[in-house]
Design a protein around this motif. Structure first.
Motif, mmCIF file in Angstrom:
data_model
loop_
_atom_site.group_PDB
_atom_site.id
_atom_site.type_symbol
_atom_site.label_atom_id
_atom_site.label_comp_id
_atom_site.label_asym_id
_atom_site.label_seq_id
_atom_site.Cartn_x
_atom_site.Cartn_y
_atom_site.Cartn_z
ATOM 1 N N SER A 1 0.831 -1.211 0.000
ATOM 2 C CA SER A 1 0.000 0.000 0.000
ATOM 3 C C SER A 1 0.866 1.261 0.000
ATOM 4 C CB SER A 1 -0.994 -0.008 1.168
ATOM 5 O OG SER A 1 -0.373 0.256 2.394
ATOM 6 N N THR A 2 2.014 1.211 0.655
ATOM 7 C CA THR A 2 2.933 2.359 0.647
ATOM 8 C C THR A 2 3.448 2.617 -0.771
ATOM 9 O OG1 THR A 2 3.620 1.847 2.898
ATOM 10 C CG2 THR A 2 5.102 3.245 1.620
ATOM 11 N N ILE A 3 3.841 1.539 -1.462
ATOM 12 C CA ILE A 3 4.349 1.679 -2.836
ATOM 13 C C ILE A 3 3.240 2.179 -3.753
ATOM 14 C CG2 ILE A 3 5.237 0.398 -4.831
ATOM 15 C CD1 ILE A 3 6.662 -1.458 -2.788
ATOM 16 N N ALA A 4 2.041 1.644 -3.582
ATOM 17 C CA ALA A 4 0.904 2.080 -4.410
ATOM 18 C C ALA A 4 0.701 3.587 -4.268
ATOM 19 C CB ALA A 4 -0.358 1.317 -4.016
ATOM 20 N N LYS A 5 0.822 4.065 -3.061
ATOM 21 C CA LYS A 5 0.659 5.503 -2.823
ATOM 22 C C LYS A 5 1.786 6.284 -3.504
ATOM 23 C CE LYS A 5 -0.561 8.744 0.658
ATOM 24 N NZ LYS A 5 -1.546 9.019 1.564
ATOM 25 N N GLN A 6 3.026 5.785 -3.336
ATOM 26 C CA GLN A 6 4.172 6.461 -3.960
ATOM 27 C C GLN A 6 4.035 6.526 -5.471
ATOM 28 O OE1 GLN A 6 7.564 4.277 -2.512
ATOM 29 N NE2 GLN A 6 7.610 5.374 -0.575
ATOM 30 N N LEU A 7 3.466 5.482 -6.054
ATOM 31 C CA LEU A 7 3.324 5.418 -7.514
ATOM 32 C C LEU A 7 2.046 6.107 -7.994
ATOM 33 C CD1 LEU A 7 4.538 1.747 -8.158
ATOM 34 C CD2 LEU A 7 5.825 3.867 -8.450
ATOM 35 N N GLY A 8 1.238 6.572 -7.058
ATOM 36 C CA GLY A 8 0.037 7.323 -7.427
ATOM 37 C C GLY A 8 -1.103 6.465 -7.929
ATOM 38 N N ILE A 9 -1.130 5.199 -7.534
ATOM 39 C CA ILE A 9 -2.234 4.326 -7.961
ATOM 40 C C ILE A 9 -3.143 3.960 -6.786
ATOM 41 C CG2 ILE A 9 -1.035 3.388 -9.990
ATOM 42 C CD1 ILE A 9 -0.543 0.802 -8.281
ATOM 43 N N ASP A 10 -2.916 4.596 -5.640
ATOM 44 C CA ASP A 10 -3.716 4.225 -4.462
ATOM 45 C C ASP A 10 -5.184 4.601 -4.639
ATOM 46 O OD1 ASP A 10 -2.615 6.846 -4.353
ATOM 47 O OD2 ASP A 10 -3.077 7.011 -2.223
ATOM 48 N N GLU A 11 -5.456 5.750 -5.265
ATOM 49 C CA GLU A 11 -6.856 6.168 -5.423
ATOM 50 C C GLU A 11 -7.538 5.443 -6.574
ATOM 51 O OE1 GLU A 11 -8.602 7.955 -3.366
ATOM 52 O OE2 GLU A 11 -6.909 8.318 -2.040
ATOM 53 N N SER A 12 -6.797 5.241 -7.677
ATOM 54 C CA SER A 12 -7.399 4.526 -8.822
ATOM 55 C C SER A 12 -7.595 3.056 -8.480
ATOM 56 C CB SER A 12 -6.539 4.694 -10.074
ATOM 57 O OG SER A 12 -5.196 4.328 -9.821
ATOM 58 N N GLY A 13 -6.712 2.512 -7.653
ATOM 59 C CA GLY A 13 -6.859 1.134 -7.175
ATOM 60 C C GLY A 13 -5.817 0.193 -7.732
#
Ligand code: 5GP
Ligand code: ZN
Length: 122
Positions: free
Chosen positions: A68-80
């Protein structure tokens, strides 16, 4: 030990490492199945999910948190995104050192099995 992912941990084989700390490392999958496809692995060699012991639960939780940390860093946390652990043959596991797939950057399909298998199940 003759393990591909242990060799990546020991830097005997190169990988595009995107995160590392004392307990886990994450790197880009060599054969990406989505615009973002990273693998999060524990530094400790654990062959399959079946081999996780009580003392490993903390590091496995840390793998999930790292995804989840990496997803946020890569900017895909909101898109999923999709996280997957494959286990043994039916799960599609090919490397026997547990790894959490992080896939994102486009909509993922569901369910993950093929139409033909679906017919076989009915
Ligand atoms: P599994 O099928 O075991 O769930 O996933 C293994 C993953 O490791 C596959 O997605 C595969 O593309 C990836 N992989 C296999 N060999 C290498 C390698 O040498 N380097 C990297 N970065 N990924 C690898
Ligand atoms: Zn290993």
């Amino acid at each position: 030990m003759d393990c591909l992912f242990c060799k990546i941990i020991n830097k005997e084989i190169p990988a595009e490492i995107i995160y590392e700390d004392e307990h886990v490392i994450a790197f880009n999958d060599i054969s990406p199945q989505a615009p973002t496809h990273a693998l999060i692995i524990p530094r400790k060699h654990i062959a399959t999910l079946n081999d996780i012991s009580a003392e490993d639960t903390e590091v496995v939780g840390h793998m999930v948190k790292t995804a989840s940390t990496i997803a946020k860093q890569l900017g895909i946390d909101e898109s999923g995104y999709r996280t997957v652990f494959n286990c043994n043959s039916d799960g599609g596991q090919t490397v026997y050192h547990i790894h959490l797939h992080l896939l994102g950057g486009k909509p993922m399909g569901w369910p993950p099995y093929q139409e033909k298998l679906k017919e076989d199940l009915s």
